[in-house]
Write an enzyme that holds these catalytic residues in place. Structure first.
Site, short mmCIF file in Angstrom:
data_model
loop_
_atom_site.label_atom_id
_atom_site.label_comp_id
_atom_site.label_asym_id
_atom_site.label_seq_id
_atom_site.Cartn_x
_atom_site.Cartn_y
_atom_site.Cartn_z
N CYS A 110 1.52 27.18 34.26
CA CYS A 110 1.73 25.83 34.81
C CYS A 110 1.29 24.77 33.81
O CYS A 110 0.09 24.55 33.62
CB CYS A 110 0.97 25.69 36.13
SG CYS A 110 1.09 24.03 36.82
N CYS A 139 -0.55 21.73 35.43
CA CYS A 139 -1.92 22.02 35.86
C CYS A 139 -2.87 22.14 34.67
O CYS A 139 -4.00 21.69 34.73
CB CYS A 139 -2.01 23.34 36.64
SG CYS A 139 -0.62 23.71 37.69
N ASP A 140 -2.42 22.80 33.61
CA ASP A 140 -3.35 23.21 32.55
C ASP A 140 -3.14 22.53 31.19
O ASP A 140 -3.98 22.70 30.30
CB ASP A 140 -3.26 24.73 32.35
CG ASP A 140 -3.63 25.49 33.61
OD1 ASP A 140 -4.46 24.97 34.37
OD2 ASP A 140 -3.07 26.56 33.84
#
Ligand code: NAP
Length: 354
Positions: free
Chosen positions: A170, A173-174
């Site tokens: 992701c 997200c990261d």
């Protein structure tokens, strides 16, 4: 928001329904039949499994048609939209973030009366139109399956060991964890190329590793990636191993043409090699293709009447937000017609009564 229902069992104190049932049964306090009684039962006209673009669009349509509608979602509304930073191919919006579009879908469906519960579906019995979660049982007249999929893994050494320690699925997200670092992205579809472009916001250098020298991704995305100076294309190549000490430090790459191997020093690996349809909870056979995507007719009906499928879980040429919304519209209208017919059939006298 969790909708777990806690019961007070006297000597056991408070517990969730499944925990209570297991414990009470183990203690011989209740029989299986009595335990089932503890499960809360609810009835709806339509139950939709999954609150991504397909599920929320279906909910908007069925709720707007005055059908009592429940959407069950195991994580958070949005599905794959939550993994998408910038959307520029959803009509009506020049650009919009995945999160902002999710909020709009959700609000609109709820405004017409759709209920959304965060509960994981554990069992679906298509012919009975019965859905079970950890906490309750839901009876519907029609079901729309819109549970999408989850990221496919490469299944190479180091992938599992370093998940969350440099290996990610992701970008949104990261991505920010890899500021000024060197990373690799694996894959050649829209996700890999689009997310690579997004990740260059943070990283110093990005290797885009793809097993062929042609891409599935849209031409416009490839052109953009090619113009991006931070992206280096590593084509006709596969990643074979990811390694490091505490966190990712390197990955080995093998050329599929020459079989030569080389090591890339890097701190992160993002893997975007497609999705696996999410249908482990379906307890009866529904026709599907070899990859597990559900087969439907043109009305989005699966092999079981009254059970429809929409979005990424369905076998189709492309998996876009627009196609998810389109499928869901058809599925919702077809579900409404199915329920109408069902009601007419039950209201009409049977041959014997006449
Ligand atoms: P995808 O289109 O299925 O592409 C998967 C990619 O991973 C392919 O390039 C495939 O290579 C590669 N791959 C698969 N297994 C592999 C393995 N074991 N090792 C190495 N490479 C492997 O998946 P996606 O990119 O996640 O997209 C899924 C769907 O969502 C698509 O329909 C896509 O169009 C859509 N989507 C659209 C947008 C957008 O419109 N902006 C954004 C994201 C996704 P091969 O090509 O060699 O098979």
């Amino acid at each position: 928001m969790s909708s777990s229902i806690f019961y007070h069992t006297g000597f056991l104190g408070y517990c969730t329904v499944p925990a209570c049932i297991v414990t009470l049964k183990a203690l011989g306090v209740v029989t299986l039949g009595a335990a089932a009684e503890l499960m809360r039962r609810y009835e709806y006209d339509v139950i939709i499994i999954g609150a991504g673009p397909a599920g929320l669009t279906a909910a908007l349509y069925t709720a707007r048609s005055k059908l009592s509608t429940l959407v069950l979602e195991k994580l958070a509304p949005g599905g794959q939209l939550l993994n998408t930073e910038k959307i520029e191919d959803y009509p009506g919006f020049d650009t919009i973030t995945g999160l902002a579009l999710t909020e709009k879908f959700e609000r609109q469906a709820q405004a017409f009366g759709a209920q959304i519960k965060i509960e994981e579906v554990t069992d679906l019995f298509p012919t009975q139109k019965l859905v079970r979660t950890h906490d309750a049982e839901y009876q519907a007249k029609a079901i729309i399956i819109a549970s999408g999929g989850y990221p496919r893994k490469l299944n190479i050494p180091g992938e599992k060991e370093f998940a969350g320690r440099g290996v990610s699925y992701c970008a949104l997200c990261d991505g920010a964890f890899f500021r000024d670092q060197i990373i690799a992205v694996v894959g050649g579809g829209d996700s890999a190329v689009e997310e690579s472009i997004f990740l260059t916001k943070y990283v110093r250098k990005l290797y885009l590793v793809h097993r062929r020298n042609e891409f599935r991704a849209q031409k416009i995305l490839i052109e953009r990636a090619m113009k991006n100076e931070k992206i280096a294309f590593v084509l006709d190549s596969v990643m074979e191993e990811i390694g490091g000490t505490k966190e990712v430090e390197w990955a080995t790459i093998r050329s599929v043409k020459t079989n030569d191997r080389h090591k890339l020093d890097l701190q992160g690996v993002f893997i975007f090699v497609g999705y696996i349809p999410n249908h482990e909870y379906i307890r009866e056979h529904l026709a599907h293709d070899p990859e597990g995507y559900l087969l439907t007719d043109t009305n989005m009906q699966t092999s079981v009447p009254g059970v429809f499928a929409a979005g990424d879980i369905r076998q189709q040429l492309t998996r876009q937000i627009t196609t998810a919304a389109g499928d869901a519209t058809t599925a919702a209208v077809a579900a409404e017609k199915y329920i109408e017919k069902l009601q007419q059939a039950t209201a009409l006298p049977t041959a014997r009564e006449r």
